[in-house]
Every structure is written in C-alpha cells, then in structure tokens.
Motif scaffolding. Structure first.
Motif, short mmCIF file in Angstrom:
data_model
loop_
_atom_site.label_atom_id
_atom_site.label_comp_id
_atom_site.label_asym_id
_atom_site.label_seq_id
_atom_site.Cartn_x
_atom_site.Cartn_y
_atom_site.Cartn_z
N LEU A 31 0.84 -1.20 0.00
CA LEU A 31 0.00 0.00 0.00
C LEU A 31 0.87 1.25 0.00
O LEU A 31 1.81 1.36 0.78
N ASN A 32 0.54 2.18 -0.89
CA ASN A 32 1.30 3.43 -0.90
C ASN A 32 0.76 4.39 0.15
O ASN A 32 -0.21 4.10 0.85
N GLU A 33 1.39 5.56 0.26
CA GLU A 33 1.02 6.50 1.32
C GLU A 33 -0.42 6.97 1.19
O GLU A 33 -1.13 7.11 2.19
N ALA A 34 -0.87 7.21 -0.03
CA ALA A 34 -2.25 7.66 -0.23
C ALA A 34 -3.24 6.58 0.18
O ALA A 34 -4.29 6.88 0.79
N GLN A 35 -2.94 5.33 -0.12
CA GLN A 35 -3.82 4.23 0.27
C GLN A 35 -3.86 4.07 1.79
O GLN A 35 -4.92 3.78 2.36
N LEU A 36 -2.72 4.24 2.45
CA LEU A 36 -2.70 4.18 3.91
C LEU A 36 -3.52 5.32 4.50
O LEU A 36 -4.27 5.12 5.47
N LEU A 37 -3.39 6.50 3.94
CA LEU A 37 -4.13 7.67 4.43
C LEU A 37 -5.63 7.43 4.38
O LEU A 37 -6.37 7.85 5.28
N HIS A 38 -6.11 6.72 3.36
CA HIS A 38 -7.55 6.51 3.17
C HIS A 38 -7.97 5.09 3.56
O HIS A 38 -9.06 4.64 3.18
N TYR A 39 -7.18 4.40 4.33
CA TYR A 39 -7.37 2.98 4.61
C TYR A 39 -8.73 2.68 5.22
O TYR A 39 -9.39 1.69 4.89
N TYR A 40 -9.17 3.52 6.17
CA TYR A 40 -10.43 3.29 6.87
C TYR A 40 -11.52 4.27 6.42
O TYR A 40 -12.50 4.47 7.12
N GLU A 41 -11.32 4.89 5.27
CA GLU A 41 -12.24 5.93 4.82
C GLU A 41 -13.71 5.48 4.90
O GLU A 41 -14.02 4.34 4.53
N PRO A 42 -14.59 6.31 5.47
CA PRO A 42 -14.41 7.74 5.78
C PRO A 42 -13.73 8.03 7.12
O PRO A 42 -13.55 9.19 7.47
N ASP A 43 -13.39 7.00 7.89
CA ASP A 43 -12.66 7.23 9.13
C ASP A 43 -11.19 7.54 8.82
O ASP A 43 -10.72 7.40 7.69
N LEU A 44 -10.46 7.92 9.87
CA LEU A 44 -9.05 8.26 9.71
C LEU A 44 -8.23 7.04 9.31
O LEU A 44 -8.59 5.90 9.65
#
Length: 284
Positions: A31-44
């Motif tokens: 997983l890249n950084e963007a995917q980690l950032l949105h991992y639990y979307e809409p949660d953090l």
C-alpha cells in the motif's frame, strides 16, 4: 499456501512470517502513502512509524498501534519494551533478509509499526498561546518536511501549519527524518481555506505578523530590529526551487532574507528553516 506460526511468548502476540503474502502485511508491503491515508475511509487512516525511539514518541503523544513488524533478533532486545506495552497487538517477525525482501529496505533499528491517525486540531487550537508558528507553502518533499519539523521542535517553534500542497508529515519518510518530532510539535493542514488570502487573513486576526522567507528588493535581514521585536510571528517557507508564490510575498508584513556569502543566493528550505527558527525564536 500461507504458513504462519503463532504463539504467545511472555505476553507477546508473536507471529513468525514464513510466507510474504499475508493480507495483514499489506500495510507494510504493497500500500502506498495515499492508500494508507484513506485505509479506513471515511474514518481516519494509517501511517507507518519506524524505529523503537520514534514509535515510543508516538505512543507518548497518544497514537495507537495496529501491528508491529520486527526483525527477529530484536524481539528480546530493543523492541521488547515497545511490544510489551501493547500485549494484544500482533507482532509479525522474520529474519533481516526476509523483512528486506518483504519491505524492499532494511528496517531502521529493526522495527516498523502501523498506527492509527488522530484527528487534526483546528487552526485556532494550534495557535492558542503560540508566539512563533511556521507555515509551509507547497513543500512537497517529505524529507524536507521531516527535517523542518525536527528543526522547529528543537529551535522553539510552537506550531506548524501546512498548505494543501504540502507532503503529509505522517508519511513514513517524514516521520523517520523528523525523528518523531512530528508527534511532539502541534500541526495541522490549513483545510478548506484559500491560501494565501484566507489563511493569512485568519492569522492576522489572531495577531500574527506574517513573515515571508524570500529574496526580494524589499527583503530585510533576519536580525532586523523591528522584526525581532514583534510579539507574534508566522514564518512562511515555500516550496523547493520556486519558493513562495508572489501573492504570499505581497501580502506579508515582512519579507526576510538570510545573509549569504561566497556568491550563494539561497539555502535548501530545510537548512533555511533551521537558521530562521534559531534567530526568530530569540524574542519569544
């Protein structure tokens, strides 16, 4: 076929890796950084912290782990105290060679930790009682962001605000370069404000004099007497190469330069930040 050997050793949820395809390892492997950032979307989302010292700093600032990835020889040494603080968290472990194959790099101090992000504070919360704050405008290099955070924490800056165009301070490289100071100094993104107009207006309403670090015909020296006497400063640093946008410079109360020698016209943004913070913190 996936082969995993699981055991509990002295309150440690240890999982020995013998296959690199475990879905639980994706946060470290694919997983890249963007995917980690949105991992639990809409949660953090998630970020990755590296090395026991940095991970411990994150713990002390209230960040919670999801899992650990540890070189096997460090399980009973430098990683032990970190792991035992969260005895129910999975500890994935393997040899150095296996982990290097898994992650693509050698682990710093033999340890990674996937952690949950926390909500970012509001600008007004960040600025409450802060005399010297830093604004990063479109600083896109995560190494520079991490280095600026480390200098800001070490040299008495009170907070950092980032425009939308900046690299995320919780990207793995930024966290590593900062030596964990991204967890210690308050920071937030400027959110939906239009930068620079709306953001600078809000800062002025909070009593800050905006300081553009830039070379112009009206730039004053960083030790300018009037500048040094100001009670509250917002020190604005621009992107690598291009520097600050002209609109930002035009709207600032001061445009400031660092005196140079030997025909050098400027410093890297991370190096310039350290000089600026050291000087401008003197009259806090």
């Amino acid at each position: 076929m996936i082969h995993v050997k699981t055991a509990i050793h002295k309150k440690m949820n240890k999982i020995e890796i013998t296959d690199l395809t475990l879905p639980e390892l994706q946060v470290y492997t694919s997983l890249n950084e963007a995917q980690l950032l949105h991992y639990y979307e809409p949660d953090l989302g998630i970020f990755i912290a590296e090395s026991p010292k940095v991970i411990q700093t994150a713990f002390e600032q209230g960040y919670e782990p999801i899992s650990f990835l540890v070189e096997d020889r460090h399980i009973k040494t430098q990683a032990k105290d970190i792991i035992l603080q969260y005895q129910d968290i999975p500890v994935y472990t393997a040899s150095f060679d296996v982990l290097k194959q898994l992650t693509g790099f050698g682990l710093t101090r033999g340890m990674l930790c996937a952690m949950r992000r926390k909500p970012l504070p509001a600008l007004e919360t960040i600025c409450d009682h802060a005399k010297r704050i830093v604004i990063l405008e479109n600083v896109m290099n995560p190494t520079n962001v991490g280095a600026i955070f480390r200098s800001a924490a070490a040299l008495n800056m009170d907070a950092i605000l980032l425009s939308k165009g900046c690299s995320d301070p919780l990207y793995r490289r930024s966290v590593r370069v900062s030596m964990g100071t991204v967890f210690q100094i308050p920071w937030t993104f400027l959110g939906d404000d239009t930068w620079p107009a709306d953001g600078m207006h809000r800062l002025k309403e909070l009593g800050y004099k905006n300081v553009a670090m830039a070379l112009t015909d009206r730039s004053v020296s960083i030790d300018d007497e009037a500048l040094m006497s100001e009670d509250k400063l917002a020190i604005i640093l621009g992107t690598e190469g291009d520097g600050l946008c002209q609109e930002t410079i035009d709207a600032c109360d001061y445009t400031v330069k660092i005196p140079m020698a030997h025909g050098v016209d400027s410093l890297n943004v991370a190096a310039a930040s350290a000089v600026a913070f050291w000087q401008l913190a003197k009259r806090k």
